[in-house]
Design an enzyme around this catalytic site. Structure first.
Site, PDB file in Angstrom:
ATOM      1  CG  ASP A   1      -5.024   4.783   1.308  1.00  0.00           C
ATOM      2  OD1 ASP A   1      -5.961   5.113   1.167  1.00  0.00           O
ATOM      3  OD2 ASP A   1      -4.754   4.689   2.633  1.00  0.00           O
ATOM      4  CG  LEU A   2      -3.301   8.532  -4.106  1.00  0.00           C
ATOM      5  CD1 LEU A   2      -3.303   9.072  -5.453  1.00  0.00           C
ATOM      6  CD2 LEU A   2      -2.429   8.969  -3.157  1.00  0.00           C
ATOM      7  CE  LYS A   3      -8.128   7.208   3.692  1.00  0.00           C
ATOM      8  NZ  LYS A   3      -6.555   6.544   3.744  1.00  0.00           N
TER       9      LYS A   3
ATOM     10  CD  GLN B   1      -5.321   1.613  13.301  1.00  0.00           C
ATOM     11  OE1 GLN B   1      -6.451   1.864  13.382  1.00  0.00           O
ATOM     12  NE2 GLN B   1      -4.762   1.405  12.234  1.00  0.00           N
TER      13      GLN B   1
ATOM     14  CE  LYS C   1      -2.324   2.166   3.736  1.00  0.00           C
ATOM     15  NZ  LYS C   1      -2.481   3.553   3.701  1.00  0.00           N
TER      16      LYS C   1
ATOM     17  N   PRO D   1     -17.132  15.528  -9.734  1.00  0.00           N
ATOM     18  CG  PRO D   1     -19.274  14.516  -9.964  1.00  0.00           C
ATOM     19  CD  PRO D   1     -18.452  15.854  -9.646  1.00  0.00           C
ATOM     20  CG  ASN D   2     -14.647  16.560 -15.689  1.00  0.00           C
ATOM     21  OD1 ASN D   2     -14.722  15.786 -16.734  1.00  0.00           O
ATOM     22  ND2 ASN D   2     -13.908  17.642 -15.968  1.00  0.00           N
TER      23      ASN D   2
ATOM     24  CG  ASP E   1     -11.935  17.679  -6.768  1.00  0.00           C
ATOM     25  OD1 ASP E   1     -12.728  18.473  -7.035  1.00  0.00           O
ATOM     26  OD2 ASP E   1     -10.717  18.399  -6.600  1.00  0.00           O
TER      27      ASP E   1
ATOM     28  CB  THR F   1     -11.300   4.543  11.901  1.00  0.00           C
ATOM     29  OG1 THR F   1     -10.231   4.797  10.962  1.00  0.00           O
ATOM     30  CG2 THR F   1     -11.927   3.376  11.250  1.00  0.00           C
TER      31      THR F   1
HETATM   32  O1  C5P Z   1       0.740   0.688  11.222  1.00  0.00           O
HETATM   33  P1  C5P Z   1      -0.646   0.460  11.058  1.00  0.00           P
HETATM   34  O2  C5P Z   1      -0.959  -1.114  10.783  1.00  0.00           O
HETATM   35  O3  C5P Z   1      -1.930   1.010  11.952  1.00  0.00           O
HETATM   36  O4  C5P Z   1      -1.213   0.868   9.495  1.00  0.00           O
HETATM   37  C1  C5P Z   1      -2.567   0.861   9.112  1.00  0.00           C
HETATM   38  C2  C5P Z   1      -2.819   1.628   7.592  1.00  0.00           C
HETATM   39  O5  C5P Z   1      -4.092   1.871   7.297  1.00  0.00           O
HETATM   40  C3  C5P Z   1      -2.111   2.882   7.712  1.00  0.00           C
HETATM   41  O6  C5P Z   1      -1.600   3.243   6.360  1.00  0.00           O
HETATM   42  C4  C5P Z   1      -3.375   3.726   7.898  1.00  0.00           C
HETATM   43  O7  C5P Z   1      -3.149   4.915   7.113  1.00  0.00           O
HETATM   44  C5  C5P Z   1      -4.386   2.962   7.084  1.00  0.00           C
HETATM   45  N1  C5P Z   1      -5.719   3.275   7.486  1.00  0.00           N
HETATM   46  C6  C5P Z   1      -6.404   3.181   8.784  1.00  0.00           C
HETATM   47  N2  C5P Z   1      -7.664   3.321   9.115  1.00  0.00           N
HETATM   48  C7  C5P Z   1      -8.433   3.669   8.099  1.00  0.00           C
HETATM   49  C8  C5P Z   1      -7.926   3.821   6.836  1.00  0.00           C
HETATM   50  C9  C5P Z   1      -6.534   3.689   6.457  1.00  0.00           C
HETATM   51  O8  C5P Z   1      -5.476   2.574   9.727  1.00  0.00           O
HETATM   52  N3  C5P Z   1      -9.507   3.924   8.376  1.00  0.00           N
END
Ligand code: C5P
Length: 238
Positions: free
Chosen positions: A59-61, A194, A32, A66-67, A64, A123
Site C-alpha cells: 500500500d504505497l499509494k 475510523q 498489507k 506517468p514515466n 507522480d 477517507t
Molecule cells: O486498524 P484499522 O483496521 O483501522 O486499519 C485499516 C488500514 O487500512 C490501515 O492500514 C489504514 O492505513 C488503511 N486505510 C484506511 N482508510 C483508507 C485507506 C487505507 O483505513 N481510506
C-alpha cells in the site's frame, strides 16, 4: 482471486511483524504492508514475508508523473507483490502507464502481474477540504465514482473504498471490478479513528471483495482467533 481478509500489518519494525506473523501457525493471512514499514524496513521486507508464504498488498499509494510511476511499478512487480496501488488523481494517463510498468516487470520476471487498484479520494478528505483546497466542487460521492470509472477505463482491477461505497462502485464499474475496503470493526469494538465502519459480515453483504483489517486483529488479545472470526464472518468458512 476470491474474497479474502487482508491483515494490515501497521508495525514500524521487522521484528514486530515477524513476532506477529509467528502467531499464525496454521493460517497464512494476506498481509498489507504500508509506507511506514516499507520505508523503515526496505524492500527486503516484501521478499521475506513472501518467502514465508503470505500474499502481499503493498500500500504505497503512488502518485507522480506517468514515466516515474511506470518505472516504479516495474520494480514493484519484480518484488512479487500481489496487489499494489496508486492515486486515481494522478490521471488516466498515469494509471495506464502504471499498468504497463507492472506488465513489463511481471513479464521480465516470469511472474503474474500484480493487481493494481486505485485510491479515489482519501477517507480523510471531506467535502469541505475538497472544495476549499482541491477546488473540486462536485459532491464527493460523484467524485469517488468518477475516479473509480477512470480507473476501470484505464484497465485497473479495482479501487480502495469504504465498504459503504462498495455496492455503488460495483453498480458503476461492474461486478468484477474489485472493491478493497478498510474501515472494518467487530460489532463490540470501539471505532478508533475510523468513522464510517462496517462489521465483516456487513461488508460481505455490501459486496466488498477484500476487507483490510488492522487493529481489530493486531490489537486483539488473541489475533489468530480475531483473524479467524473475520474469515468466518466475511467468507463464512465452515
Ligand atoms: O486498524 P484499522 O483496521 O483501522 O486499519 C485499516 C488500514 O487500512 C490501515 O492500514 C489504514 O492505513 C488503511 N486505510 C484506511 N482508510 C483508507 C485507506 C487505507 O483505513 N481510506
Amino acid at each position: 482471486m476470491g474474497k479474502d481478509v487482508i491483515v494490515a500489518c501497521d508495525f514500524s519494525t521487522e521484528k514486530e511483524v515477524y513476532d506477529f506473523l509467528d502467531l499464525f501457525q496454521q493460517d497464512k493471512p494476506f498481509v498489507k504492508i504500508g509506507m511506514e514499514l516499507f520505508y523503515g524496513a526496505g524492500p527486503g521486507i516484501v521478499r521475506n514475508i513472501k518467502e514465508r508464504g503470505h500474499k502481499i498488498f503493498l500500500d504505497l499509494k503512488c502518485h507522480d508523473i506517468p514515466n516515474t510511476v511506470k518505472k516504479t511499478m516495474k520494480v514493484l512487480a519484480s518484488l512479487g507483490v500481489d496487489i499494489c496501488n496508486l492515486h486515481a488523481a494522478g490521471t488516466s494517463e498515469m494509471m495506464r502507464a502504471a499498468l504497463e510498468g507492472l506488465k513489463e516487470g511481471a513479464e521480465e520476471q516470469g511472474k503474474e502481474r500484480p493487481l493494481l487498484i486505485a485510491v479515489t479520494q482519501l477517507t480523510s478528505t471531506d467535502q469541505e477540504a475538497m472544495e476549499r483546497e482541491l477546488l473540486i466542487e462536485k459532491p464527493i460521492d460523484e467524485v469517488v465514482m468518477s475516479y473509480a470509472l477512470n480507473a476501470k477505463n484505464s484497465g485497473l482491477d479495482g479501487v480502495v473504498c469504504s465498504p459503504l461505497e462498495a455496492g455503488k462502485v460495483h453498480q458503476v464499474c461492474g461486478e468484477n471490478f474489485l472493491t478493497v475496503t478498510p474501515g472494518v470493526r467487530f460489532k463490540e469494538d470501539s471505532k478508533g479513528d475510523q468513522k464510517r465502519v462496517m462489521t465483516p459480515s456487513e461488508a460481505k453483504e455490501a459486496g466488498s471483495d477484500y476487507i483490510v483489517v488492522g487493529r481489530p486483529i493486531t490489537g486483539a488479545l488473541n489475533p489468530v482467533e480475531a483473524y479467524r472470526r473475520c474469515l468466518e464472518e466475511f467468507i463464512s468458512l465452515a
